[in-house]
Motif scaffolding. Structure first.
Motif, short mmCIF file in Angstrom:
data_model
loop_
_atom_site.label_atom_id
_atom_site.label_comp_id
_atom_site.label_asym_id
_atom_site.label_seq_id
_atom_site.Cartn_x
_atom_site.Cartn_y
_atom_site.Cartn_z
N GLN A 1 0.85 -1.46 0.25
CA GLN A 1 -0.12 -0.10 -0.03
C GLN A 1 0.73 1.25 -0.09
O GLN A 1 1.98 0.79 0.75
CB GLN A 1 -0.68 -0.21 1.31
CG GLN A 1 0.02 0.36 2.88
CD GLN A 1 -1.32 -0.54 3.86
OE1 GLN A 1 -2.01 0.36 4.17
NE2 GLN A 1 -1.40 -2.11 4.01
N ILE B 1 -3.23 0.29 -2.55
CA ILE B 1 -3.33 -1.66 -1.43
C ILE B 1 -4.00 -2.21 -1.90
O ILE B 1 -4.73 -2.56 -3.06
CB ILE B 1 -4.26 -0.98 0.00
CG1 ILE B 1 -3.97 -1.93 0.81
CG2 ILE B 1 -5.80 -0.27 -0.42
CD1 ILE B 1 -4.66 -1.87 1.88
N MET C 1 -4.42 7.32 1.12
CA MET C 1 -4.18 5.54 0.45
C MET C 1 -4.57 5.14 -0.81
O MET C 1 -5.57 5.47 -1.36
CB MET C 1 -4.84 4.41 1.70
CG MET C 1 -4.77 3.10 1.53
SD MET C 1 -3.42 2.58 1.98
CE MET C 1 -4.02 2.60 4.27
N TRP D 1 1.26 5.18 1.57
CA TRP D 1 0.83 6.51 2.42
C TRP D 1 1.25 7.48 1.73
O TRP D 1 1.77 7.80 2.07
CB TRP D 1 0.17 5.73 3.88
CG TRP D 1 0.20 5.14 3.81
CD1 TRP D 1 -0.69 4.03 4.18
CD2 TRP D 1 0.74 4.41 5.57
NE1 TRP D 1 -0.82 2.72 4.37
CE2 TRP D 1 0.33 2.77 5.55
CE3 TRP D 1 1.94 4.38 6.30
CZ2 TRP D 1 0.57 2.15 6.65
CZ3 TRP D 1 2.31 3.54 7.03
CH2 TRP D 1 1.21 2.56 7.57
#
Length: 244
Positions: free
Chosen positions: A26, A72, A69, A28
């Motif tokens: 993922q 992911i 996000m 961030w």
């Protein structure tokens, strides 16, 4: 940066990489960190007894992290943008468990309803949906049911020439601990060290009634980061000792 390259950069970590295959990838991105030094008695009311509240120079902290996000996905599968990309705000504090330092989420909210449902089902993390809007230098969130909201306007500054010990303590965490009625779930992650920029806060309106005794509209410290690529391992369940 490739996953292989990320996994080879480990000198900044406080302990070795977990054994076994990683499970999720993922990103961030565009993260705003707001940090408050808080009262220990107030914080203890909402942190499970199985977790020890961590301190810096004798003081506990709570942070609000607003970010996006992205990408992911499980290992071996592509990401699916309608589910894999969403805005997120988490409110966290700092704890230790079995001599390992990490974070504990007091709150997690996401801007896509289905993503929150999937994340909560797979991870048991306390995701909830909130109406979010993000534009350049603006982050807005509102949850009418809980009467909570965040209004954040900011300006990104220059890269920080050097990080203090506190800067690193607040950002460089490689484990997450979360409670369920019967267990403390443990998650390990890995990423390169956060690139940190200065940030100018033009308007901060933090309204989370549950945390009114911890958060205010004037954080003690703030950071901005363009983001990190994150490798995550599977959930490890640890039986609770102290009960609910």
């Amino acid at each position: 940066m490739t996953i292989k390259e990320i996994l080879q950069l480990t000198k900044h970590r406080p302990w070795s990489l977990p054994t076994g295959n990683w499970k999720y990838y993922q990103e961030w991105n565009n993260a705003v960190f707001l940090h408050w030094q808080v009262d220990m008695k107030e914080l203890k009311k909402i942190v499970p007894d199985d977790l020890e509240i961590d301190v810096f120079d004798g003081n506990p902290w709570v942070s609000l992290v607003a970010f996006t996000m992205e990408k992911i996905r499980p290992r071996g599968l592509p990401y699916f943008p309608p589910v894999s990309c969403f805005d997120e705000i988490n409110i966290r504090t700092y704890v230790t468990y079995k001599n390992k330092a990490g974070v504990y989420f007091l709150s997690i909210e996401g801007g896509t309803r289905v993503s929150c449902q999937i994340a909560r089902s797979l991870s048991e993390l306390p995701y909830r949906y909130s109406n979010m809007k993000r534009e350049e230098n603006l982050y807005h969130s509102q949850n009418r049911a809980l009467k909570s909201s965040l209004e954040l306007r900011y300006q990104v500054g220059a890269p920080m020439s050097g990080k203090s010990t506190l800067d690193k303590w607040l950002t460089e965490k490689y484990a997450l601990f979360q409670d369920t009625p019967t267990a403390i779930n443990e998650f390990e992650i890995h990423h390169v060290e956060w690139p940190i920029f200065e940030i100018g806060l033009k308007d901060v309106q933090v309204n989370y009634p549950k945390f009114n005794n911890l958060l205010s509209n004037k954080p003690d410290l703030a950071h901005y980061s363009p983001g990190v690529q994150v490798i995550a391992w599977g959930k490890k369940r640890n039986k609770k000792i102290t009960g609910i």
